[in-house]
Design an enzyme around this catalytic site. Structure first.
Site, PDB file in Angstrom:
ATOM      1  N   GLY A 182       2.719 -12.014   2.705  1.00 46.48           N
ATOM      2  CA  GLY A 182       3.672 -12.463   3.675  1.00 46.48           C
ATOM      3  C   GLY A 182       4.846 -11.484   3.819  1.00 46.48           C
ATOM      4  N   SER A 235       0.783  -1.330  -0.129  1.00 46.46           N
ATOM      5  CA  SER A 235      -0.012  -0.007   0.106  1.00 46.46           C
ATOM      6  C   SER A 235       0.864   1.207  -0.061  1.00 46.46           C
ATOM      7  CB  SER A 235      -0.936  -0.087   1.179  1.00 46.46           C
ATOM      8  OG  SER A 235      -1.881  -0.773   0.969  1.00 46.46           O
ATOM      9  N   GLY A 241       2.650  -0.859   3.869  1.00 45.55           N
ATOM     10  CA  GLY A 241       2.084  -1.830   2.951  1.00 45.55           C
ATOM     11  C   GLY A 241       2.409  -3.362   2.980  1.00 45.55           C
ATOM     12  N   ALA A 242       0.944  -3.863   3.294  1.00 48.24           N
ATOM     13  CA  ALA A 242       1.164  -5.357   3.339  1.00 48.24           C
ATOM     14  C   ALA A 242       0.971  -5.770   1.956  1.00 48.24           C
ATOM     15  CB  ALA A 242      -0.081  -5.663   4.099  1.00 48.24           C
ATOM     16  N   SER A 243       2.005  -7.091   1.799  1.00 45.94           N
ATOM     17  CA  SER A 243       1.715  -7.982   0.432  1.00 45.94           C
ATOM     18  C   SER A 243       1.709  -9.279   1.090  1.00 45.94           C
ATOM     19  CB  SER A 243       3.042  -7.663  -0.295  1.00 45.94           C
ATOM     20  OG  SER A 243       4.499  -7.897   0.575  1.00 45.94           O
TER      21      SER A 243
END
Length: 474
Positions: free
Chosen positions: A312, A65, A308-310
């Site tokens: 894992g 994000s 920002g999460a992706s």
């Protein structure tokens, strides 16, 4: 800060990373700090435990994000060029934009998309789609699948859907696919030479993958899904780059829109507008929002940030204009967000001499819990709130709309579709902290762990806000 001080930072951060990663099963971590014309980058550990590839200073990773600030920059560029107006309804440019709730889309202005005040109920909406028509597919499927959580401008709720609609809006007014526009108008002028939006390009160089803890051994296992579908590109699904690239982007926003190479990327006025408060929920767990940037107050110092999460992994980008500092990092397990917070606070306290006041002084034990009990919903997310032993207990579960949504979400979350029950203790009416945490845990970025309730009518709260995201009582 002189060069010697920056080298001291480098040594301290390296030691801090090694200790944290070892004790918390984080395979790899990379961090960069820019301050006063100098920068350092520190890499540690492994980028992918399946291959043993090391995490290097120039290892790429999914921005997640953090991309939202890049997307917002693109929107402001088109405002400067006269192709968009922030106060014009989105449907004027994008007539096919509709929501399941009749008339809701027509009220949403361009400004609402990038200030997270649009109310689009699509935070966990994961339509599959690839290629040049991915964002067109997303907008088409919104119509029958997602409604509105609130009137535009009424509340603040972190909005993946708003950013994706903004991405499609950019495609329509420029006639250029979003990935191409991002590369042409941000990556190239900023000097983000290692950034791309495709796994096909990322595989040609060192690129980290995310990891999840094995349920039995808690050892880190590589994710089964590298990135989210192309439909999530503008919200953070696809862009990939390095710490150096994000430092260059952050420096561009330090210098009024001029990149490190001297290229004008955004006007000083637009850069400033992104940093100004556009909406404030007036609660400690939801920092004021600019355009794209979240404005975290640390005493008298404002940190412009986006994490920002992706699948894992987790990234972060912070810009501190008052001190000419940029901090960015990536860790390839979700728990690395704690290390992000620790490094940020260390930089502020020890190296910038920023006084960080205590955010929460004490708990208030005698709060009436009845107004907050009930069931709250947003797109495919359900939260049941009850009272247990004088505390609020929340049970959060994901209820997929179809099999495709289930597959994408569970891969993104590492196989989880529900969370263990979580108890919360009252800080004051409408504001709660997860039980068992010391109060100083919330002084930094982790204030997002607090939960607030809003708009109490006839003794019942209408909204719950956790992690900046609203759910509405049903």
């Amino acid at each position: 800060m002189n060069d010697n001080a920056l080298r001291t930072i480098e040594a301290q951060i390296r030691e801090q990373i090694c200790a944290y990663c070892e004790s918390n099963n984080v395979p790899g971590f990379v961090v960069g700090v820019y301050h006063a014309r100098e920068q350092v980058i520190v890499a540690h550990g492994t980028a992918n435990v399946a291959t043993g590839a090391p995490m290097l200073e120039d290892t790429g990773f999914l921005f997640g994000s953090v991309t939202k600030v890049l997307t917002t920059t693109l929107v402001l560029q088109q405002v400067e060029r006269g192709l968009l107006n922030l106060d014009t309804p989105v449907v004027k440019y994008l007539p096919e934009f509709t929501l399941a709730e009749p008339g809701a889309a027509e009220k949403i202005l361009v400004r609402h998309l990038i200030s997270h005040t649009n109310g689009i109920d699509a935070d966990l909406f994961f339509p599959d789609g690839k290629g040049r028509d991915a964002l067109k597919i997303y907008v088409e499927r919104l119509a029958g699948s997602c409604g509105a959580l609130f009137e535009p401008g009424e509340q603040l709720s972190y909005s993946n859907g708003g950013m994706i609609v903004a991405g499609r809006l950019l495609e329509v007014v420029t006639g250029t696919p979003f990935p191409d526009l991002l590369e042409r108008n941000v990556f190239a002028p900023v000097g983000m030479t290692t950034s791309s939006t495709s796994a096909e390009r990322a595989i040609l160089r060192s690129t980290a993958v995310g990891h999840f803890p094995d349920p039995e051994t808690m050892a880190a296992k590589p994710t089964d899904m590298f990135m989210l579908p192309d439909t999530w590109g503008p919200a953070g699904g696809t862009p990939i780059g390095t710490v150096s690239d994000l430092l260059a982007f952050g420096r561009t926003h330090l210098t009024g829109g001029v990149s490190p190479s001297g290229t004008r990327v955004l006007s000083a006025e637009s850069t400033s507008l992104m940093q100004q408060v556009s909406h404030d929920m007036a609660t400690p767990n939801v920092p004021p929002m600019g355009l794209g940037w979240v404005r975290y107050p640390f005493g008298d110092t404002t940190v412009l940030a986006m994490s920002g999460a992706s699948p894992g992994g987790v990234s972060i980008l912070c810009v501190v204009p008052e001190h000419d500092l940029v901090f960015t990092a990536y860790g390839n397990t979700g728990s690395a967000i704690m290390l992000h917070d620790q490094i940020l606070q260390r930089l502020l306290r020890e190296h910038l001499a920023v006084q960080i006041p205590t955010l929460i002084d004490e708990f208030e034990p005698d709060v009436d819990l009845a107004p907050y009990v009930g069931t709250y919903r947003s797109n495919q997310l359900r939260i049941d709130v009850t009272v247990v032993d004088g505390q609020l207990e929340e049970r959060m579960s994901y209820e997929p709309a179809d099999e495709s949504q289930r597959q994408i979400f569970t891969a993104f979350a590492g196989g989880m579709t529900s969370a263990p029950p979580q108890r919360y203790v009252p800080i004051r009416p409408g504001l709660f902290a997860p039980a068992g945490y010391p109060l100083d845990a919330f002084d930094g970025y982790l204030r997002l762990l607090l939960v607030s309730y809003h708009d109490v009518r006839r003794g019942r709260a209408r909204f719950r806000n956790g992690g900046g995201r609203l759910t509405r009582r049903v």
